[in-house]
Design an enzyme around this catalytic site. Structure first.
Site, PDB file in Angstrom:
ATOM      1  N   GLY A 195       0.821  -1.195   0.000  1.00 10.14           N
ATOM      2  CA  GLY A 195       0.000   0.000   0.000  1.00 10.14           C
ATOM      3  C   GLY A 195       0.857   1.249   0.000  1.00 10.14           C
ATOM      4  CD  GLN A 240       3.238   5.723   2.801  1.00 11.39           C
ATOM      5  OE1 GLN A 240       2.260   5.196   2.277  1.00 11.39           O
ATOM      6  NE2 GLN A 240       4.244   5.041   3.310  1.00 11.39           N
ATOM      7  CB  CYS A 272       5.447   1.949   7.521  1.00 15.43           C
ATOM      8  SG  CYS A 272       4.886   3.459   6.709  1.00 15.43           S
ATOM      9  CG  LEU A 273       6.459   1.079   1.414  1.00 17.69           C
ATOM     10  CD1 LEU A 273       5.737   1.420   0.111  1.00 17.69           C
ATOM     11  CD2 LEU A 273       7.581   0.086   1.176  1.00 17.69           C
ATOM     12  CG  HIS A 298      -0.281   0.953   7.217  1.00 22.50           C
ATOM     13  ND1 HIS A 298       0.644   0.585   8.167  1.00 22.50           N
ATOM     14  CD2 HIS A 298       0.385   1.727   6.324  1.00 22.50           C
ATOM     15  CE1 HIS A 298       1.821   1.114   7.855  1.00 22.50           C
ATOM     16  NE2 HIS A 298       1.686   1.811   6.740  1.00 22.50           N
ATOM     17  CD  GLU A 299      -1.213   2.512   2.790  1.00 21.32           C
ATOM     18  OE1 GLU A 299      -0.824   3.695   2.684  1.00 21.32           O
ATOM     19  OE2 GLU A 299      -0.429   1.566   2.980  1.00 21.32           O
ATOM     20  CG  HIS A 350       0.415   6.559   5.699  1.00 19.49           C
ATOM     21  ND1 HIS A 350       1.558   7.070   6.265  1.00 19.49           N
ATOM     22  CD2 HIS A 350       0.655   5.246   5.473  1.00 19.49           C
ATOM     23  CE1 HIS A 350       2.457   6.118   6.370  1.00 19.49           C
ATOM     24  NE2 HIS A 350       1.938   4.983   5.910  1.00 19.49           N
TER      25      HIS A 350
END
Length: 169
Positions: A45, A50, A92-93, A134-135, A138
């Site tokens: 995702g 991000q 997480c990226l 999670h997204e 963000h």
């Protein structure tokens, strides 16, 4: 185009994203870039903040591109249902190299616009429910670290500060 992914500490990641006012060519390019960036990372995702764009857009594909039907694009998403509880390791990226156990719903239903501007609803359980939450976090300026307390959170933040001072973050 693959875009750079912001890391924990960047101000954009800690701010609430704004709504997309209209589905424009720029939004379509953004979505394409997000998809390409997510797959290249690789991740399941990616949210627009991000990559430095403070808009309420995310893409998710828990198949990592192996299932063409697995790609989900959400613009101006909102939760319809969240239920249950799962405890799993999560990364997480924007926080590369770190993972922690985070509480997430076992089921999440999200509605939002697709890239054509059509409203749709997606029902996710397990990993997909986790990815939705999670997204969505963000888009609200939260990272998984913000759900941690005590020693685990302190440990991660301390290591990130050390990496930052060494010029490696």
């Amino acid at each position: 185009m693959i875009r750079p992914i912001l890391k924990y500490g960047d101000a954009t990641l800690h701010e609430k994203a704004g709504d997309v006012e209209a589905i424009t060519t720029e939004i379509d390019v953004l979505v394409n870039d997000m998809i390409e960036t997510m797959y290249a990372a690789p991740g399941v995702g990616l949210a627009a903040p991000q990559i430095g764009v403070p808009l309420r857009v995310f893409v998710v594909d828990i198949s990592l591109g192996r299932d063409p039907a697995g790609l989900i694009v959400m613009i101006n998403p909102e939760f319809v249902v969240r239920e249950g509880m799962q405890l799993e390791e999560e990364g997480c990226l924007s926080v590369p190299g770190f993972e922690a156990t985070v509480v997430r719903p076992t089921r999440a239903v999200v509605k939002g616009l697709d890239r054509d501007g059509t409203m749709h609803e997606r029902d996710g359980s397990g990993l997909l429910a986790r990815a939705f939450q999670h997204e969505m976090d963000h888009l609200d300026g939260k990272l998984f670290i913000d759900h941690l307390r005590g020693i685990k959170r302190d440990q991660i933040v301390r290591k990130i500060k050390k990496l930052t001072r060494a010029g490696k973050w």
